[in-house]
Design a protein around this motif. Structure first.
Motif, mmCIF file in Angstrom:
data_model
loop_
_atom_site.group_PDB
_atom_site.id
_atom_site.type_symbol
_atom_site.label_atom_id
_atom_site.label_comp_id
_atom_site.label_asym_id
_atom_site.label_seq_id
_atom_site.Cartn_x
_atom_site.Cartn_y
_atom_site.Cartn_z
ATOM 1 N N ASP A 36 0.752 -1.028 -0.005
ATOM 2 C CA ASP A 36 0.010 0.229 -0.019
ATOM 3 C C ASP A 36 0.787 1.162 -0.027
ATOM 4 O O ASP A 36 0.594 2.289 -0.778
ATOM 5 N N ARG A 37 1.879 1.117 0.743
ATOM 6 C CA ARG A 37 2.900 2.525 1.102
ATOM 7 C C ARG A 37 3.475 2.549 -0.559
ATOM 8 O O ARG A 37 3.811 3.693 -1.019
ATOM 9 N N ALA A 38 3.889 1.254 -1.021
ATOM 10 C CA ALA A 38 4.701 1.474 -2.356
ATOM 11 C C ALA A 38 3.402 2.302 -3.385
ATOM 12 O O ALA A 38 4.098 2.958 -4.173
ATOM 13 N N ALA A 39 2.391 1.721 -3.379
ATOM 14 C CA ALA A 39 1.434 2.356 -4.533
ATOM 15 C C ALA A 39 1.354 3.931 -4.139
ATOM 16 O O ALA A 39 1.311 4.852 -5.187
ATOM 17 N N GLU A 40 1.361 4.358 -2.849
ATOM 18 C CA GLU A 40 1.238 5.984 -2.718
ATOM 19 C C GLU A 40 2.689 6.341 -3.211
ATOM 20 O O GLU A 40 2.540 7.502 -3.629
ATOM 21 N N ILE A 41 3.620 5.879 -2.975
ATOM 22 C CA ILE A 41 5.008 6.381 -3.559
ATOM 23 C C ILE A 41 4.903 6.439 -5.143
ATOM 24 O O ILE A 41 5.363 7.428 -5.705
ATOM 25 N N LYS A 42 4.543 5.514 -5.476
ATOM 26 C CA LYS A 42 4.281 5.340 -7.106
ATOM 27 C C LYS A 42 3.403 6.252 -7.614
ATOM 28 O O LYS A 42 3.875 6.957 -8.696
ATOM 29 N N THR A 43 2.431 6.738 -6.895
ATOM 30 C CA THR A 43 1.417 7.623 -7.383
ATOM 31 C C THR A 43 2.145 8.971 -7.432
ATOM 32 O O THR A 43 2.164 9.455 -8.471
ATOM 33 N N GLY A 44 2.950 9.360 -6.580
ATOM 34 C CA GLY A 44 3.579 10.583 -6.303
ATOM 35 C C GLY A 44 5.034 10.661 -7.435
ATOM 36 O O GLY A 44 5.213 11.772 -7.932
ATOM 37 N N ALA A 45 5.417 9.621 -7.581
ATOM 38 C CA ALA A 45 6.369 9.282 -8.623
ATOM 39 C C ALA A 45 6.054 8.935 -10.249
ATOM 40 O O ALA A 45 6.966 9.121 -11.009
ATOM 41 N N GLY A 46 4.920 8.988 -10.321
ATOM 42 C CA GLY A 46 4.350 8.577 -11.571
ATOM 43 C C GLY A 46 4.886 7.284 -12.223
ATOM 44 O O GLY A 46 4.873 7.124 -13.375
ATOM 45 N N LEU A 47 5.007 6.384 -11.311
ATOM 46 C CA LEU A 47 5.598 5.001 -11.620
ATOM 47 C C LEU A 47 4.356 3.858 -11.880
ATOM 48 O O LEU A 47 3.262 4.098 -11.269
ATOM 49 N N PRO A 48 4.647 3.246 -12.757
ATOM 50 C CA PRO A 48 3.385 1.968 -12.854
ATOM 51 C C PRO A 48 3.552 1.082 -11.944
ATOM 52 O O PRO A 48 4.439 0.946 -11.009
ATOM 53 N N ALA A 49 2.552 0.328 -11.825
ATOM 54 C CA ALA A 49 2.466 -0.998 -10.915
ATOM 55 C C ALA A 49 3.389 -1.877 -11.010
ATOM 56 O O ALA A 49 4.069 -2.365 -10.059
ATOM 57 N N ARG A 50 3.494 -2.495 -12.276
ATOM 58 C CA ARG A 50 4.259 -3.414 -12.756
ATOM 59 C C ARG A 50 5.643 -2.772 -13.287
ATOM 60 O O ARG A 50 5.445 -2.121 -14.352
#
Length: 98
Positions: A36-50
């Motif tokens: 869940d934290r990774a998803a939050e960080i990825k949202t801010g960084a514009g990274l994909p889930a995979r």
């Protein structure tokens, strides 16, 4: 954790299995929080889930860890592939990529 060789009957063995399952559930809950934290960080960084390279790394680590613990690396890989795919689906939901 008790050494399986010291468990003299089915009741003791089942109790140890249940205790181990409880510890595994606690570890899975912690891992879910990390996802869940990774998803939050990825949202801010514009990274994909995979991120393929990371998926490959996690699977390779699962196999290495299994070998180090003396368990079947094929079993470990199968379990981790399911865990990783579940984690990616969870991240995709948060990221709106589903």
């Amino acid at each position: 954790m008790r050494d399986p060789a010291t468990l003299g009957d089915m009741a003791a063995l089942r109790a140890e299995i249940d205790a181990t399952d409880k510890r595994l559930s606690a570890l899975l809950a912690h891992r879910q929080g990390l996802i869940d934290r990774a998803a939050e960080i990825k949202t801010g960084a514009g990274l994909p889930a995979r991120i393929k390279g990371r998926v490959d790394e996690v699977i390779a680590n699962a196999r290495l860890n299994a070998e180090a613990e003396g368990i079947d690396p094929d079993l470990s890989e199968a379990l981790w592939r399911e865990l990783v795919e579940w984690s990616i689906r969870r991240e995709e939901t948060v990221l709106g990529q589903e």
